[in-house]
Design a protein around this motif. Structure first.
Motif, short mmCIF file in Angstrom:
data_model
loop_
_atom_site.label_atom_id
_atom_site.label_comp_id
_atom_site.label_asym_id
_atom_site.label_seq_id
_atom_site.Cartn_x
_atom_site.Cartn_y
_atom_site.Cartn_z
N ARG A 206 6.79 -21.87 18.39
CA ARG A 206 6.66 -22.56 17.73
C ARG A 206 4.90 -22.70 17.94
O ARG A 206 4.53 -22.75 19.07
N LEU A 207 4.32 -22.97 16.46
CA LEU A 207 3.00 -22.63 16.02
C LEU A 207 2.52 -23.83 16.55
O LEU A 207 2.98 -24.72 15.53
N ALA A 208 2.08 -24.14 17.75
CA ALA A 208 1.37 -25.87 18.16
C ALA A 208 -0.13 -25.65 17.54
O ALA A 208 -0.14 -27.51 17.68
N GLY A 209 -0.47 -25.29 16.96
CA GLY A 209 -1.54 -25.46 16.14
C GLY A 209 -2.71 -24.49 16.11
O GLY A 209 -2.66 -23.12 16.22
N ILE A 210 -3.73 -24.36 14.83
CA ILE A 210 -4.70 -23.49 15.11
C ILE A 210 -6.19 -23.66 15.53
O ILE A 210 -6.17 -25.40 14.96
N TYR A 211 -7.08 -22.70 15.82
CA TYR A 211 -8.66 -23.46 15.55
C TYR A 211 -9.74 -22.43 15.70
O TYR A 211 -9.38 -20.92 15.35
N ARG A 212 -9.84 -22.95 14.54
CA ARG A 212 -11.23 -22.20 14.29
C ARG A 212 -12.65 -21.55 14.80
O ARG A 212 -13.43 -22.71 14.80
N LYS A 213 -12.84 -20.59 15.23
CA LYS A 213 -14.32 -20.91 15.68
C LYS A 213 -15.38 -21.49 14.98
O LYS A 213 -16.06 -21.05 13.89
N VAL A 214 -16.20 -22.59 16.08
CA VAL A 214 -17.10 -22.91 15.33
C VAL A 214 -18.00 -22.44 15.31
O VAL A 214 -18.72 -22.56 14.35
N HIS A 215 -18.28 -21.43 16.76
CA HIS A 215 -20.21 -21.12 16.43
C HIS A 215 -19.68 -19.89 16.39
O HIS A 215 -19.45 -18.69 17.32
N LEU A 216 -20.62 -19.51 15.54
CA LEU A 216 -20.59 -18.13 15.09
C LEU A 216 -21.90 -17.24 15.78
O LEU A 216 -23.22 -17.96 15.22
N PHE A 217 -22.31 -16.06 16.01
CA PHE A 217 -22.56 -15.55 16.60
C PHE A 217 -23.52 -14.29 15.61
O PHE A 217 -23.74 -13.37 15.57
N SER A 218 -24.70 -14.98 15.48
CA SER A 218 -25.52 -14.77 14.45
C SER A 218 -26.20 -14.09 15.04
O SER A 218 -26.84 -12.92 13.86
N LEU A 219 -26.70 -13.56 16.38
CA LEU A 219 -27.02 -12.10 16.75
C LEU A 219 -26.72 -10.80 15.46
O LEU A 219 -27.04 -9.99 15.85
N LEU A 220 -25.35 -10.57 16.00
CA LEU A 220 -24.43 -9.66 15.31
C LEU A 220 -24.19 -9.58 14.22
O LEU A 220 -23.52 -9.09 13.42
N GLY A 221 -24.31 -10.89 13.24
CA GLY A 221 -24.61 -11.34 11.69
C GLY A 221 -22.42 -11.73 11.86
O GLY A 221 -22.00 -12.04 10.83
#
Length: 256
Positions: A101-116
């Protein structure tokens, strides 16, 4: 007692078939060792592939369906991030799958700007705490580890286990270890973190996937090669520790 595993391997950039084959075999090995929860690395299906990422993200729906089938057959809760299509960019998304069962999804909140990352990915705008068959699981992804507020929110909402897929490179080995232990200690929950290993593109990854107890004790730790680590998570022991050191009861949120 819950048995957790972290799968560590060298992601082959852009090679979805090879990465999926490795994950499929590793999930089977983890299941054979009694695992009920398995965490895969960040972007495990294809790695960070720049201009190719949007096309590779089109495979994710089918991979997630296969993971659901594997999870159902093996009796596993599975956590790992893959690219999710979003127009001309993509989300770095965890699919949390609980026994098919797909219990949920999470989309990364903090993006690592140092590597673009912020130029390629769209940022998520929410968190995920899932009530699964083995307990309440919170998830974050790699760079999110540096932002303790997100993990604390999950803990306050009832998380018992924090799962962390990552691609954390050299030379920041000790920061990885310290931050993982800090999140476990300050929130008095279990941490299951999967890092990749080996050379992936131009980056060298040290592995060191870890399973950590609520006191900050390391229950299992990988070296720098492909492997699966397994450890037992004693929920009764966690409850006793929280009662002994009542950090949540003694909070004074009105001051902070």
């Amino acid at each position: 007692m819950i048995t957790a595993a972290a799968i560590q391997f060298t992601i082959k950039p852009g090679n979805v078939d090879a990465n999926l084959a490795h994950a499929r075999d590793a999930l089977g090995r983890a299941s054979d060792r009694g695992a009920q929860l398995v965490v895969l690395p960040e972007m495990w299906s294809c790695g960070f592939c720049g201009k190719s990422l949007a096309g590779l993200a089109m495979h994710t729906a089918a991979i997630a369906e296969e993971l659901q089938d594997l999870s159902r057959r093996l009796g596993l809760v599975v956590v790992g991030s893959m690219p999710e299509p979003n127009g001309d960019r993509v989300f770095n998304t965890i699919h949390l799958i609980d026994n098919g069962r797909l219990a949920g999804i999470y989309r990364k909140v903090h993006l690592f700007s140092l590597l673009g990352e912020d130029r390629v990915f769209a940022a998520g705008d929410g968190c995920l705490l899932a009530d699964t068959s083995i307990g309440k699981i919170g998830v974050i992804i790699c760079y999110d580890l540096r932002f303790p507020e997100l993990s604390r929110r999950l803990a306050l909402e009832g998380a018992q286990i924090l799962c962390i897929p990552a691609q954390w490179p050299k030379p920041r080995n000790e920061q990885w270890r310290t931050l993982l232990q800090a999140r476990a200690i300050e929130n008095q929950f279990f941490v299951v973190a999967s890092n990749t290993c080996g050379m992936v593109g131009k980056l060298d990854f040290f592995g060191m996937s870890m399973i950590i107890g609520p006191r900050g004790d390391v229950l299992a730790e990988a070296g720098d090669r492909e492997t699966e680590i397994v450890a037992g998570l004693d929920m009764r022991d966690m409850a006793e520790w929280r009662a002994q050191i009542p950090c949540f009861k003694d909070r004074r949120p009105e001051l902070y």
